[in-house]
Design a protein around this motif. Structure first.
Motif, mmCIF file in Angstrom:
data_model
loop_
_atom_site.group_PDB
_atom_site.id
_atom_site.type_symbol
_atom_site.label_atom_id
_atom_site.label_comp_id
_atom_site.label_asym_id
_atom_site.label_seq_id
_atom_site.Cartn_x
_atom_site.Cartn_y
_atom_site.Cartn_z
ATOM 1 N N VAL A 61 81.013 -25.839 -24.778
ATOM 2 C CA VAL A 61 81.758 -27.073 -24.530
ATOM 3 C C VAL A 61 80.829 -28.151 -23.995
ATOM 4 C CG1 VAL A 61 82.351 -26.417 -22.151
ATOM 5 C CG2 VAL A 61 83.803 -28.032 -23.383
ATOM 6 N N VAL A 62 81.167 -29.391 -24.308
ATOM 7 C CA VAL A 62 80.550 -30.556 -23.678
ATOM 8 C C VAL A 62 81.654 -31.341 -22.987
ATOM 9 C CG1 VAL A 62 79.317 -32.736 -24.017
ATOM 10 C CG2 VAL A 62 78.638 -30.717 -25.329
ATOM 11 N N HIS A 63 81.515 -31.535 -21.694
ATOM 12 C CA HIS A 63 82.452 -32.359 -20.933
ATOM 13 C C HIS A 63 81.914 -33.791 -20.907
ATOM 14 C CE1 HIS A 63 84.603 -28.822 -19.568
ATOM 15 N NE2 HIS A 63 83.489 -28.301 -19.117
ATOM 16 N N VAL A 64 82.717 -34.738 -21.372
ATOM 17 C CA VAL A 64 82.305 -36.138 -21.420
ATOM 18 C C VAL A 64 83.278 -36.962 -20.585
ATOM 19 C CG1 VAL A 64 81.800 -38.113 -22.895
ATOM 20 C CG2 VAL A 64 81.382 -35.801 -23.742
ATOM 21 N N ALA A 65 82.748 -37.741 -19.658
ATOM 22 C CA ALA A 65 83.589 -38.575 -18.798
ATOM 23 C C ALA A 65 83.038 -39.991 -18.749
ATOM 24 C CB ALA A 65 83.664 -37.993 -17.386
ATOM 25 N N PHE A 83 77.916 -32.754 -14.081
ATOM 26 C CA PHE A 83 77.442 -33.768 -15.014
ATOM 27 C C PHE A 83 75.921 -33.723 -14.992
ATOM 28 C CE2 PHE A 83 81.695 -35.551 -14.025
ATOM 29 C CZ PHE A 83 82.196 -35.482 -15.307
ATOM 30 N N ASP A 84 75.367 -33.195 -16.066
ATOM 31 C CA ASP A 84 73.920 -32.996 -16.150
ATOM 32 C C ASP A 84 73.201 -34.283 -16.510
ATOM 33 O OD1 ASP A 84 74.159 -29.899 -16.100
ATOM 34 O OD2 ASP A 84 75.433 -30.495 -17.767
ATOM 35 N N THR A 119 85.662 -31.947 -24.094
ATOM 36 C CA THR A 119 86.756 -32.456 -23.267
ATOM 37 C C THR A 119 86.412 -33.895 -22.888
ATOM 38 O OG1 THR A 119 85.836 -31.791 -21.111
ATOM 39 C CG2 THR A 119 87.107 -30.135 -22.337
ATOM 40 N N ILE A 120 87.403 -34.757 -22.959
ATOM 41 C CA ILE A 120 87.220 -36.185 -22.700
ATOM 42 C C ILE A 120 88.008 -36.576 -21.457
ATOM 43 C CG2 ILE A 120 87.409 -38.513 -23.626
ATOM 44 C CD1 ILE A 120 85.537 -36.737 -25.222
ATOM 45 N N MET A 121 87.325 -37.163 -20.487
ATOM 46 C CA MET A 121 87.966 -37.655 -19.268
ATOM 47 C C MET A 121 87.606 -39.128 -19.092
ATOM 48 S SD MET A 121 87.039 -34.290 -16.952
ATOM 49 C CE MET A 121 85.660 -33.829 -18.006
ATOM 50 N N GLU A 122 88.431 -39.996 -19.658
ATOM 51 C CA GLU A 122 88.149 -41.433 -19.547
ATOM 52 C C GLU A 122 88.683 -41.973 -18.224
ATOM 53 O OE1 GLU A 122 87.525 -44.091 -22.823
ATOM 54 O OE2 GLU A 122 89.007 -42.944 -23.967
ATOM 55 N N ASP A 123 87.915 -42.888 -17.631
ATOM 56 C CA ASP A 123 88.246 -43.468 -16.323
ATOM 57 C C ASP A 123 88.440 -42.340 -15.302
ATOM 58 O OD1 ASP A 123 88.204 -46.133 -17.278
ATOM 59 O OD2 ASP A 123 90.222 -45.881 -18.082
ATOM 60 N N LEU A 124 87.406 -41.544 -15.143
ATOM 61 C CA LEU A 124 87.484 -40.370 -14.283
ATOM 62 C C LEU A 124 87.854 -40.736 -12.850
ATOM 63 C CD1 LEU A 124 87.098 -37.340 -13.852
ATOM 64 C CD2 LEU A 124 84.645 -37.773 -13.514
ATOM 65 N N GLY A 146 69.875 -16.826 -23.725
ATOM 66 C CA GLY A 146 68.697 -16.031 -23.421
ATOM 67 C C GLY A 146 68.259 -16.142 -21.981
ATOM 68 N N ARG A 147 68.691 -17.190 -21.298
ATOM 69 C CA ARG A 147 68.353 -17.388 -19.883
ATOM 70 C C ARG A 147 69.538 -17.129 -18.965
ATOM 71 N NH1 ARG A 147 65.378 -20.480 -23.147
ATOM 72 N NH2 ARG A 147 63.184 -20.879 -22.618
ATOM 73 N N GLY A 148 70.629 -16.647 -19.550
ATOM 74 C CA GLY A 148 71.805 -16.329 -18.753
ATOM 75 C C GLY A 148 72.588 -17.533 -18.282
ATOM 76 N N PHE A 149 72.453 -18.664 -18.988
ATOM 77 C CA PHE A 149 73.169 -19.880 -18.618
ATOM 78 C C PHE A 149 74.434 -20.013 -19.454
ATOM 79 C CE2 PHE A 149 68.771 -21.817 -17.665
ATOM 80 C CZ PHE A 149 68.810 -21.360 -16.360
ATOM 81 N N THR A 150 75.499 -20.525 -18.838
ATOM 82 C CA THR A 150 76.706 -20.849 -19.591
ATOM 83 C C THR A 150 76.392 -21.989 -20.557
ATOM 84 O OG1 THR A 150 78.085 -20.229 -17.704
ATOM 85 C CG2 THR A 150 79.114 -21.571 -19.414
ATOM 86 N N PHE A 151 76.836 -21.828 -21.791
ATOM 87 C CA PHE A 151 76.524 -22.801 -22.827
ATOM 88 C C PHE A 151 77.479 -23.986 -22.710
ATOM 89 C CE2 PHE A 151 76.566 -23.991 -27.533
ATOM 90 C CZ PHE A 151 75.349 -24.656 -27.453
ATOM 91 N N LYS A 152 77.128 -24.920 -21.825
ATOM 92 C CA LYS A 152 77.961 -26.089 -21.620
ATOM 93 C C LYS A 152 77.088 -27.242 -21.158
ATOM 94 C CE LYS A 152 79.310 -25.137 -16.793
ATOM 95 N NZ LYS A 152 78.832 -26.417 -16.206
ATOM 96 N N ARG A 153 77.622 -28.432 -21.276
ATOM 97 C CA ARG A 153 76.905 -29.643 -20.888
ATOM 98 C C ARG A 153 77.903 -30.642 -20.359
ATOM 99 N NH1 ARG A 153 71.749 -30.137 -19.446
ATOM 100 N NH2 ARG A 153 70.819 -32.158 -19.941
#
Length: 250
Positions: A130-134, A153-154, A100-105, A35-42
């Protein structure tokens, strides 16, 4: 694919609890984003000493995504290969929730460079839903484009070693035969121990029948050797990493 891991426990830890709560709430906010025009990601980045529970938090997130939302989990190493695979998956499953998982980025960036990861997080190859987790043990090695740019990274959270309450819950859950006096003694003797150290305490004493003193002395020697080999005296993780990262890049 089936992966065998230790039984997951939710420990009383404010950082992990906060991350898990935010992760679960995110999937209910699609309309708020669109509704605010944001990409649905975190994007979530967990940092802290080895063994502090970052990987456990990832497994709890993946378990929640798969069981509650029938989502897909993608472990990323080569960002260019991952971008191709994630893009293909998104064309086939446009609405499937994904992590998506990025361990030891920091190590991944050192090996593959930063452009591919930046593009995946917030660039020409980014995706929605998507949620990007590192994770990283050494956030000061990351360029400020990772640590000082929301939408990549929010949420950036330090995950420390298990607290006394967390250690108490862990020991009680894994070894309910412990009497109250022994439980409190173990909690007192394991300050600053990682989950892996707590696990070994139980296995060595209860499975192998080794004496408490011998086990705790061995664990303390292992931890001391690690601090000395790092050459940082255990102080690396006590410094605000954003300011330290800027100093490094200067």
């Amino acid at each position: 694919m089936p992966i065998e891991i230790d039984s997951l426990l939710t420990l009383p830890d404010s950082a992990v609890e906060t991350l898990l709560a935010e992760f679960k709430k995110f999937w209910t906010l699609r309309e708020n984003f669109s509704g605010r025009g944001f990409t649905f990601k975190r994007g979530m980045l967990m940092w802290g000493p080895p063994g502090s529970g970052k990987t456990s938090a990832i497994w709890q997130m993946t378990q929640a995504l798969v069981t509650l939302h029938r989502g897909v989990v993608v472990f990323i190493e080569d960002p260019h290969l991952a971008t191709t695979c994630v893009g293909m998956l998104r064309r086939i499953e446009p609405d499937r929730p994904m992590i998506t998982i990025m361990e030891d980025l920091d190590a991944l960036v050192s090996r593959y460079g930063d452009h591919g990861f930046l593009a995946l997080l917030d660039g020409e190859t980014q995706i929605s839903n998507v949620v990007h987790v590192a994770t990283t043990n050494y956030p000061e090695y990351l360029d400020r484009r990772f640590v000082d740019r929301p939408s990549r990274f929010d949420t950036i959270m330090r995950v420390g070693m298990p607290s006394a309450d967390a250690r108490r819950v862990y020991f009680h859950a894994k070894e309910p035969s412990l009497d109250a006096e022994t439980l409190e003694r173990w909690v007192d003797r394991t300050e600053d121990y990682s989950i892996a150290h707590l696990r070994e305490v139980i296995i060595a004493i209860k499975c192998f029948g080794q004496s408490e003193d011998a086990v705790f002395n061995r664990m303390d020697d292992m931890r001391q050797s690690k601090l000395e080999s790092d050459g940082f005296g255990g102080q690396r993780n006590n410094v605000g990493f954003l300011s330290q990262a800027r100093q490094v890049r200067r």
